[in-house]
Structure formats: C-alpha cells, structure tokens
Design an enzyme around this catalytic site. Structure first.
Site, PDB file in Angstrom:
ATOM      1  N   LYS A 107       0.811  -1.208   0.000  1.00 17.93           N
ATOM      2  CA  LYS A 107       0.000   0.000   0.000  1.00 17.93           C
ATOM      3  C   LYS A 107       0.852   1.268   0.000  1.00 17.93           C
ATOM      4  O   LYS A 107       0.348   2.347  -0.279  1.00 17.93           O
ATOM      5  CB  LYS A 107      -0.978  -0.016   1.166  1.00 17.93           C
ATOM      6  CG  LYS A 107      -2.078  -1.050   0.941  1.00 17.93           C
ATOM      7  CD  LYS A 107      -3.214  -0.898   1.905  1.00 17.93           C
ATOM      8  CE  LYS A 107      -4.360  -1.830   1.560  1.00 17.93           C
ATOM      9  NZ  LYS A 107      -4.048  -3.244   1.903  1.00 17.93           N
TER      10      LYS A 107
HETATM   11  C1  LIG Z   1      -4.753  -4.246   1.451  1.00 17.20           C
HETATM   12  C2  LIG Z   1      -4.034  -5.517   1.388  1.00 17.20           C
HETATM   13  C3  LIG Z   1      -4.429  -6.536   0.501  1.00 17.20           C
HETATM   14  C4  LIG Z   1      -5.652  -6.416  -0.364  1.00 17.20           C
HETATM   15  O1  LIG Z   1      -5.517  -5.455  -1.385  1.00 17.20           O
HETATM   16  P1  LIG Z   1      -6.820  -4.935  -2.136  1.00 17.20           P
HETATM   17  O2  LIG Z   1      -6.299  -3.943  -3.120  1.00 17.20           O
HETATM   18  O3  LIG Z   1      -7.706  -4.322  -1.106  1.00 17.20           O
HETATM   19  O4  LIG Z   1      -7.450  -6.116  -2.776  1.00 17.20           O
HETATM   20  C5  LIG Z   1      -3.659  -7.678   0.451  1.00 17.20           C
HETATM   21  N1  LIG Z   1      -2.588  -7.855   1.256  1.00 17.20           N
HETATM   22  C6  LIG Z   1      -2.186  -6.911   2.119  1.00 17.20           C
HETATM   23  C7  LIG Z   1      -1.013  -7.164   2.968  1.00 17.20           C
HETATM   24  C8  LIG Z   1      -2.883  -5.711   2.209  1.00 17.20           C
HETATM   25  O5  LIG Z   1      -2.480  -4.778   3.070  1.00 17.20           O
END
Ligand SMILES: *Cc1c(COP(=O)(O)O)cnc(C)c1O
Length: 433
Positions: A107
C-alpha cells in the site's frame, strides 16, 4: 485525462476532482475515460529505461496536461523511492515483493503517490482537507506515513479495535502531528460504513472539507500499475502465458492489474486469491454477488465482505459475467491451508511468506490444478512477514527477522481515540476537531 463515474450519472471531472472527491457524487467510482494501449516499441522501452522514468511514462497520460510535467516527475520520484524485488522460487513460480517501502506493505505505492498528488492539488486552499480512511490493517500505516507532515491536510484513520496486529496498529497510532487514529468498537465493515456515511452527509460536507484515501480513490490505483510493469521488466520474455495471482480484499490491486493489462502488458489471466471472505470467487463461480459481513482470518488485511472496487472490475468487463470470468479466476483459501502453504514454502524454498502472500500462492496452485495447459505464475507478495510475526511463528515455528523500522515503532506508545461504531459519535468527533 478526464474521469467518469462507474454509475454513469455524474459529470466528467479532472484528476483533481476525482482525487479530492474520492467517490463520485452519484455514488460510483471514478475511472479514466480511456486507457490507451501502448505500442510494442514503448513496452520494449519499459524494459530498458530507469524505473522512475518508466513509472512517469506509465502515469503521464492519466495526469497530464493537468499536472505539470515537473510536478508529476517530483511526485513519482519521491513516492516510488524503494525497490520492487522479483524472487523466482522455481522456473514456473515467481514472487513479486511489493513490501520494501517504509511501512513494509504494497500500500506504500498508492498511499505515497496519492498523498503527494493531493498535497499539490490543495496547495492554494485555505481550508484544511480532512482525509478519512478506514483500515483493516495496512492502509492505515501506509496512508499515515504518506501524509505525515503534508501541510494543509489532516488524516483521520478508523480501524476495528482488537482486529489488527500490534505491529500494524503501532505503525499508525503512534505518529501524532496531523494523523489521528480512531479505534472503533466494531468490524472493518463498520469502519467503511462510517466513512461512506460521512461522505453522503450533506450537512457535514458543508462544514468540513472531506476526502477519502481508501482504495476507491483513483489516486491510489494509478501508481499500482507501476509494479505490474516492474514484473514485466524483470521476468524473462514469456514463453508460456503469465498468470498473476493477486491476494485480494477490496480488489484495488487487481483492478490496477487490469489497467496495466489494458495498456498492453502480457497477462493471460488474473487469479482473485482471497481468504474465507470469498465473495468474488463465489461470484465468478455462480454469477451471484452477495456481499456479507467480513469473517476474521489470519490474512486480516483482506477481511473484506463487501469489496469496494467490485464496480470497477465489472465496468472494465462491460458488466458481463463471461468477460469477468475470462479475465479473472477465483479461489478462496482457508486459514488452515494458509498455514500449510507458509510451512511448505519455508520447507521447500526456505522462503518466509506472510499470510496474504501465502493466500496468493494457494490461488496460483489451485489455478494450476484446475488448468492443465502450460503457464507460469506470478504471485504478488503484499506484506513483509515481520508484520504478521505471530502467524508466521505459528506456521513455521520461528519468528521472521524484525526489520529495524518496525522494531522502532513497537517501542512507541499508542495515541488512538476510542469511539463507538455509531455514526453520530463519529460525526461529532469530526465537527469538534
Ligand atoms: C490491502 C491488502 C491486501 C488487499 O488489497 P486490495 O487492493 O484491497 O485487494 C492484500 N494484502 C495486504 C497485505 C494488504 O495490506
């Protein structure tokens, strides 16, 4: 580039309009009006140019001419200041590590880029912009770090009490400055509901300048195309079709993958790899989409019962189930399978995976069992294993090494404000502060 709403009832807007609003006024999600296909020559250049230059070229059609070239360059180069690493466990199984940024999760790509873009867009505003974000774990820390100290912006993060790991919590509740964390007595879905309700509250929006930083914000999705290109740069020229397995919760990551494919990147199919919250795999099987309350699992950043990017996936596939199925195959993993996969990756390859990445590997393995034709798998590794040390220890018997960055946060004390899951409390908080 202009942006349109998936609900088709809102006027077109600029990137600034789409980024500052988050959700379109008709309740839809913003989409670029077009995703231009790049020429094979340009894709070939993507393999050779420095990564910052490639990211800049990828995002330029989506941001120009509105964002001046030198600003866009600055946004890209400051935001994407860490590597994407490809680890090939076997000739047919590659792991794309997206967790080498400041908060050790993928993220960071979206949050750092969006924070800088918003900072540019509000530079002439007199009111403080309040960024609202609901997190089931990693969004909070990535967004908090992305915005920390950005002038003119304050961030309010809502997270479900006791449902995230200490390491996750400490990374965004200890910062202070322009970052406030609200510890909600409820689930992640409650947090998302509160944020949604705030945006549709006309009175509140007259009195406060609000925007969102959840994965519904197009400013977070655009930079998520970058690492799909990073994979393309690092993988050997594909002799067999590439299957990209994406550990998914709100499906922003997978949506960005389809954007990248529309640009021309060679991806045969995506795997929507979920945990027990398998609303999308279920839809792919039955054609029925039934959002439901989230179930708690080991891969808690994906504990989402009502995936908010789903309208974008449908939109990209012209609303037709058979097109979605052609693009995406789905698999939901249990917690037991997740632990076994972590153990097996460790024993077979000496590779320590976090539970989300393990869910991705399980999705790829299930795909492989169901499809006999040759293919190779790329699994997106979304978090550093140290962020989920307890689960890792349970799976493989030893704790993963703790990076210094994370160790430093664990020493600090949490500053969050407890709050109920009722909307009135939340609204009062926003108006008081
Ligand atoms: C947010 C997150 C996801 C999921 O991603 P999306 O874009 O919401 O599908 C998967 N793994 C981790 C570690 C995350 O922080």
């Amino acid at each position: 580039m202009r942006y349109r709403s998936t609900a088709k009832q809102a006027p077109l807007t600029s990137l600034r309009g789409a980024v500052l609003r988050g959700l379109a006024p008709d309740g839809g999600l913003y989409m670029p009006v077009e995703i231009a296909r790049r020429s094979p020559e340009e894709l070939e250049e993507f393999r050779a140019l420095p990564f910052t230059e490639v990211c800049y070229r990828v995002v330029k059609p989506f941001a120009g001419p509105e964002v001046p070239e030198e600003i866009l360059w600055q946004v890209v180069s400051e935001a994407i200041s860490f590597p994407v690493k490809l680890v090939s466990l076997s000739p047919g199984l590659h792991i794309l590590e997206l967790f080498h940024g400041p908060t050790l999760a993928f993220k960071d790509f979206g949050a750092r880029f969006m924070a800088r873009l918003m900072g540019y867009f509000v530079r002439a505003e007199t009111r403080t912009l309040t960024v609202l974000v609901a997190t089931s774990g990693d969004t909070g820390s990535a967004v908090a770090h992305g915005f920390l100290g950005v002038p003119g912006i304050r961030v309010v993060i809502l997270y479900p009490s006791k449902r995230i790991s200490e390491a996750q919590e400490k990374q965004f509740t200890t910062l202070g400055e322009n970052i406030t964390a609200l510890e909600v007595a409820g689930s992640f879905d409650d947090c998302q509901r509160l944020v949604k309700q705030a945006f549709s509250d006309v009175e509140l929006n007259k009195r406060a300048f609000l925007t969102s930083a959840n994965s519904i914000n197009i400013g977070r999705l655009l930079p998520q195309m970058f690492y799909h290109v990073a994979a393309y740069r690092q993988l050997p020229v594909a002799s067999v079709p590439l299957i990209v397995s994406v550990p998914s919760g709100n499906f922003g990551n997978l949506t960005a993958g389809i954007f990248a494919k529309r640009m021309g990147l060679p991806v045969a199919r995506f795997v929507a790899s979920t945990n027990a919250n398998d609303v999308v795999p279920e839809y792919l099987r039955s054609g029925e989409f039934h959002p439901r309350p989230a179930t708690a699992t080991y891969s808690n950043a994906m504990d989402v019962g009502s995936p908010n990017n789903f309208p974008r996936l449908l939109d990209l596939c012209r609303g037709r189930l058979e097109y979605v199925q052609r693009e995406i195959w789905g698999h939901g993993a249990t917690d037991d399978d997740t632990l076994s996969a972590m153990k097996s990756l460790y024993e077979r390859f000496n590779y320590i995976a976090d539970p989300h990445t393990a869910v991705g590997v399980l999705g790829w393995e299930a795909y492989k069992r169901a499809h006999t034709e040759p293919s190779q798998g790329l699994v997106l590794a979304t978090a550093h294993p140290a962020k989920f040390a307890d689960v890792v220890k349970r799976a493989i018997g030893v704790a993963p090494p703790l990076p210094d960055r994370l160790a430093a946060y664990l020493q600090r004390s949490k500053l969050s404000v407890p709050i109920s899951s009722g909307y009135d409390d939340f609204k009062q908080f926003l108006l008081r502060h």
